[in-house]
Motif scaffolding. Structure first.
Motif, PDB file in Angstrom:
ATOM      1  N   PRO A   8      17.590  48.094 146.292  1.00  0.00           N
ATOM      2  CA  PRO A   8      16.219  47.744 146.663  1.00  0.00           C
ATOM      3  C   PRO A   8      16.213  46.644 147.714  1.00  0.00           C
ATOM      4  N   PRO A   9      15.119  46.499 148.453  1.00  0.00           N
ATOM      5  CA  PRO A   9      14.987  45.337 149.338  1.00  0.00           C
ATOM      6  C   PRO A   9      15.105  44.048 148.527  1.00  0.00           C
ATOM      7  N   CYS A  18      17.680  49.792 141.147  1.00  0.00           N
ATOM      8  CA  CYS A  18      18.010  50.637 142.288  1.00  0.00           C
ATOM      9  C   CYS A  18      17.008  51.774 142.401  1.00  0.00           C
ATOM     10  N   PHE A  19      16.987  52.391 143.556  1.00  0.00           N
ATOM     11  CA  PHE A  19      16.336  53.676 143.762  1.00  0.00           C
ATOM     12  C   PHE A  19      17.446  54.730 143.773  1.00  0.00           C
ATOM     13  N   ILE A  88      13.165  55.522 140.202  1.00  0.00           N
ATOM     14  CA  ILE A  88      13.095  54.075 140.415  1.00  0.00           C
ATOM     15  C   ILE A  88      13.506  53.426 139.104  1.00  0.00           C
ATOM     16  N   LEU A 135      12.065  57.789 150.695  1.00  0.00           N
ATOM     17  CA  LEU A 135      12.462  56.520 150.084  1.00  0.00           C
ATOM     18  C   LEU A 135      11.754  55.346 150.734  1.00  0.00           C
ATOM     19  N   LYS A 139       9.626  52.559 148.685  1.00  0.00           N
ATOM     20  CA  LYS A 139       9.976  51.145 148.777  1.00  0.00           C
ATOM     21  C   LYS A 139       8.793  50.318 149.253  1.00  0.00           C
ATOM     22  N   GLN A 140       8.067  50.827 150.241  1.00  0.00           N
ATOM     23  CA  GLN A 140       6.918  50.079 150.738  1.00  0.00           C
ATOM     24  C   GLN A 140       5.837  49.965 149.673  1.00  0.00           C
ATOM     25  N   LEU A 143       6.968  47.199 147.413  1.00  0.00           N
ATOM     26  CA  LEU A 143       6.872  45.903 148.092  1.00  0.00           C
ATOM     27  C   LEU A 143       5.424  45.415 148.098  1.00  0.00           C
TER      28      LEU A 143
END
Length: 266
Positions: A8-9, A18-19, A88, A135, A139-140, A143
């Motif tokens: 992940p970021p 993790c993804f 996720i 992905l 992720k966005q 976030l």
């Protein structure tokens, strides 16, 4: 079978382990696969053929996405043909607060949440073979969600301590690391995760045994029990069977068999 994991970021690393992406082709016949417990809650988007659970003798398709909470027994899923997943993998003491979902002890949660609106777009990316774009969108989303959630420093510190010790740290020491009393920590942990510190620690420790046997099926169980803080080999075996439904020896034997029990992808 294709399996990939993605870190992940940095802004999400206190929330998400993790993804991951998984693709399998099961063929024309209905097939089953078992998922073993571990110390995480997961949100599962799936594509291709429907994924089902057996309920009262009838296969019932699961919507996408669904949430797989902390498991205390294996869960068996059914599908056929092409089956793809974006998962996720979340720390259980953060995911429910992050998404504003109620915690609970159901192994599979059918969720009513805005995140379900991602399904159509993600399916288009997956169909087009554009995993990176899918992905990036997920992720966005997380976030953006993370910006609206204040970190519970007590749970964050407890989680760091539990992860560092792989579930072997006594609850009193976890509370000390979180600068809290045992009673306060357990209350906050149960409210956030739906489980106690002891519950999650037990799952984390089981996960270590499971992963070790997955890599080294001939491992010495007495030595592994000592290394991971079990009282003795018998204690390890009881706990392993409690979560997996099988003995460590039977699990080790199943690894080399095509239809053996498989853990969540690691």
């Amino acid at each position: 079978m294709q399996h990939q994991e993605f870190e992940p970021p940095s802004a999400l690393r206190d929330t998400i382990k993790c993804f991951w992406y998984d693709r399998r082709d099961f063929g024309e016949r209905q097939s089953s696969f078992a998922v073993l417990p571990d110390g995480y809650a997961e949100i599962i988007f799936h594509f291709g053929n429907p994924c089902s659970l057996l309920h009262n003798g009838v296969l019932q398709p699961l919507p996408s996405p669904f949430m797989m909470g902390l498991l205390n027994q294996p869960v068996i899923f059914y599908t056929k043909n092409r089956f793809e997943i974006i998962g996720i993998r979340c720390f259980p003491w953060t995911v429910f607060d992050l998404l504003g979902l109620p915690s609970g002890k159901d192994s599979v949660h059918i969720i009513d949440h805005p995140i379900t609106q991602l399904q159509t777009t993600l399916a288009e990316w997956i169909q087009a073979g554009k995993l990176d774009e899918a992905l990036a969108q997920i992720k966005q989303y997380f976030l953006d969600a993370r910006l609206g959630v204040a970190t519970d420093s007590m749970l964050a510190k407890a989680g760091v301590a539990m992860r560092a010790a792989n579930g072997t740290m006594p609850v009193s020491q976890v509370a000390a690391a979180a600068h809290a009393t045992v009673r306060t920590l357990e209350r906050r942990f149960r409210k956030s995760a739906g489980y106690t510190v002891k519950d999650v620690s037990g799952l984390m420790r089981f996960e270590q045994v499971r992963n070790h046997l997955w890599l080294y099926p001939d491992a010495n169980l007495a030595g592994l029990a000592h290394e991971l803080g079990y009282t003795d080999q018998a204690h390890l075996s009881r706990e392993f069977k409690r979560y997996s439904g099988t003995t460590p020896a039977a699990f080790a034997r199943s690894i080399t068999q095509p239809k053996g029990i498989k853990p969540r992808p690691e």
